[in-house]
Design a protein around this motif. Structure first.
Motif, PDB file in Angstrom:
ATOM      1  N   CYS A 103       0.837  -1.198   0.036  1.00  0.00           N
ATOM      2  CA  CYS A 103      -0.063  -0.032  -0.051  1.00  0.00           C
ATOM      3  C   CYS A 103       0.892   1.263  -0.008  1.00  0.00           C
ATOM      4  CB  CYS A 103      -0.957  -0.093   1.142  1.00  0.00           C
ATOM      5  SG  CYS A 103      -0.236  -0.009   2.614  1.00  0.00           S
TER       6      CYS A 103
ATOM      7  N   TYR B 194      -6.178   1.772   6.770  1.00  0.00           N
ATOM      8  CA  TYR B 194      -5.959   0.742   5.474  1.00  0.00           C
ATOM      9  C   TYR B 194      -5.779  -0.583   5.966  1.00  0.00           C
ATOM     10  CZ  TYR B 194      -4.694  -0.940   0.997  1.00  0.00           C
ATOM     11  OH  TYR B 194      -5.001  -1.744  -0.170  1.00  0.00           O
ATOM     12  N   PRO B 195      -6.505  -1.579   5.526  1.00  0.00           N
ATOM     13  CA  PRO B 195      -6.862  -1.644   4.182  1.00  0.00           C
ATOM     14  C   PRO B 195      -8.530  -1.481   4.146  1.00  0.00           C
ATOM     15  CG  PRO B 195      -6.834  -3.883   4.906  1.00  0.00           C
ATOM     16  CD  PRO B 195      -6.241  -2.885   5.892  1.00  0.00           C
TER      17      PRO B 195
ATOM     18  N   ILE C 226     -11.499   0.575   3.208  1.00  0.00           N
ATOM     19  CA  ILE C 226     -11.887   1.603   2.161  1.00  0.00           C
ATOM     20  C   ILE C 226     -13.236   1.946   1.956  1.00  0.00           C
ATOM     21  CG2 ILE C 226      -9.743   1.237   1.000  1.00  0.00           C
ATOM     22  CD1 ILE C 226     -11.275  -0.136  -1.409  1.00  0.00           C
TER      23      ILE C 226
ATOM     24  N   ASP D  21     -15.994   1.996  -1.056  1.00  0.00           N
ATOM     25  CA  ASP D  21     -16.044   1.906  -2.426  1.00  0.00           C
ATOM     26  C   ASP D  21     -17.074   2.592  -2.981  1.00  0.00           C
ATOM     27  OD1 ASP D  21     -16.606   0.784  -5.043  1.00  0.00           O
ATOM     28  OD2 ASP D  21     -16.656  -1.509  -4.244  1.00  0.00           O
TER      29      ASP D  21
ATOM     30  N   ARG E  38     -15.393  -1.523   2.723  1.00  0.00           N
ATOM     31  CA  ARG E  38     -15.011  -2.737   2.514  1.00  0.00           C
ATOM     32  C   ARG E  38     -13.499  -2.877   2.688  1.00  0.00           C
ATOM     33  NH1 ARG E  38     -12.605  -3.408  -2.311  1.00  0.00           N
ATOM     34  NH2 ARG E  38     -13.268  -2.237  -4.010  1.00  0.00           N
TER      35      ARG E  38
ATOM     36  N   ASP F 157     -10.026  -3.303   1.017  1.00  0.00           N
ATOM     37  CA  ASP F 157      -9.344  -3.361  -0.616  1.00  0.00           C
ATOM     38  C   ASP F 157      -8.817  -4.779  -1.039  1.00  0.00           C
ATOM     39  OD1 ASP F 157      -8.114  -2.590  -2.843  1.00  0.00           O
ATOM     40  OD2 ASP F 157      -7.083  -1.037  -1.502  1.00  0.00           O
ATOM     41  N   GLU F 158      -9.350  -5.070  -1.964  1.00  0.00           N
ATOM     42  CA  GLU F 158      -8.854  -6.360  -2.481  1.00  0.00           C
ATOM     43  C   GLU F 158      -7.385  -6.475  -3.002  1.00  0.00           C
ATOM     44  OE1 GLU F 158     -10.545  -4.266  -6.178  1.00  0.00           O
ATOM     45  OE2 GLU F 158     -11.476  -4.721  -4.145  1.00  0.00           O
ATOM     46  N   LEU F 159      -7.114  -5.445  -3.083  1.00  0.00           N
ATOM     47  CA  LEU F 159      -5.467  -5.150  -3.265  1.00  0.00           C
ATOM     48  C   LEU F 159      -4.672  -5.453  -2.166  1.00  0.00           C
ATOM     49  CD1 LEU F 159      -5.539  -2.007  -5.540  1.00  0.00           C
ATOM     50  CD2 LEU F 159      -5.536  -4.328  -6.231  1.00  0.00           C
ATOM     51  N   CYS F 160      -5.127  -5.657  -0.884  1.00  0.00           N
ATOM     52  CA  CYS F 160      -4.192  -6.133   0.148  1.00  0.00           C
ATOM     53  C   CYS F 160      -4.208  -7.414   0.325  1.00  0.00           C
ATOM     54  CB  CYS F 160      -5.028  -5.328   1.306  1.00  0.00           C
ATOM     55  SG  CYS F 160      -4.025  -5.882   3.009  1.00  0.00           S
TER      56      CYS F 160
ATOM     57  N   ALA G 151      -5.715  -8.483   4.067  1.00  0.00           N
ATOM     58  CA  ALA G 151      -6.890  -7.752   4.409  1.00  0.00           C
ATOM     59  C   ALA G 151      -7.741  -8.887   5.442  1.00  0.00           C
ATOM     60  CB  ALA G 151      -7.772  -7.460   3.550  1.00  0.00           C
TER      61      ALA G 151
END
Length: 132
Positions: free
Chosen positions: A20, A84-85, A87, A89, A96, A98-101, A104
């Motif tokens: 991140c 974070y994570p 966020i 949406d 929710r 973040d699916e990038l983490c 999570a």
């Protein structure tokens, strides 16, 4: 699996993850800026203004505070980094993870965290409107 509070950062530290912190677009509140200024940094060293809001500066694609051992200002990091994570949406209008983490699922999400995120977003919007 044990879940950890968002602000603990334990999964990030344990997995040595700083994903991140790469190409971050983390917005800064005036409180974040003042807290970092009190550490002795100059505004231009750590922040950049993008479309009327202050954000953490990237150097060579990484957050200016990311060092070899992680965040150099970890106890003083911006509130957005602490949350974070988690966020908001915009597409679905929901809060929710973040699916990038990649870690999570190791964090717990509380109603207090959601409230803190909504307040942060409201504050950032208000501060951005005041700058325009």
């Amino acid at each position: 699996m044990r879940k950890y509070p968002l602000s603990s950062g334990i999964p990030c530290i344990r997995h040595k993850c700083n994903l991140c912190c790469i190409e971050t677009e983390m917005p800064l509140t005036s409180s974040d800026i003042n807290r970092i200024l009190r550490l002795g940094y100059r505004l231009e060293d750590f922040a950049v203004k993008v479309e009327g809001e202050w954000r953490l500066r990237n150097i060579n694609g990484k957050c200016v505070f990311l060092g070899d051992e992680g965040c150099r200002i970890y106890p003083y990091r911006p509130l957005g980094c602490r949350l974070y994570p988690l966020i908001y949406d915009e597409a679905s209008g929901t809060v929710r993870f973040d699916e990038l983490c990649p870690y999570a699922d190791e964090f717990e999400r509380t109603d207090e965290d959601i409230d803190r995120l909504i307040k942060l977003l409201s504050r950032l919007r208000m501060e951005s409107d005041m700058m325009r």
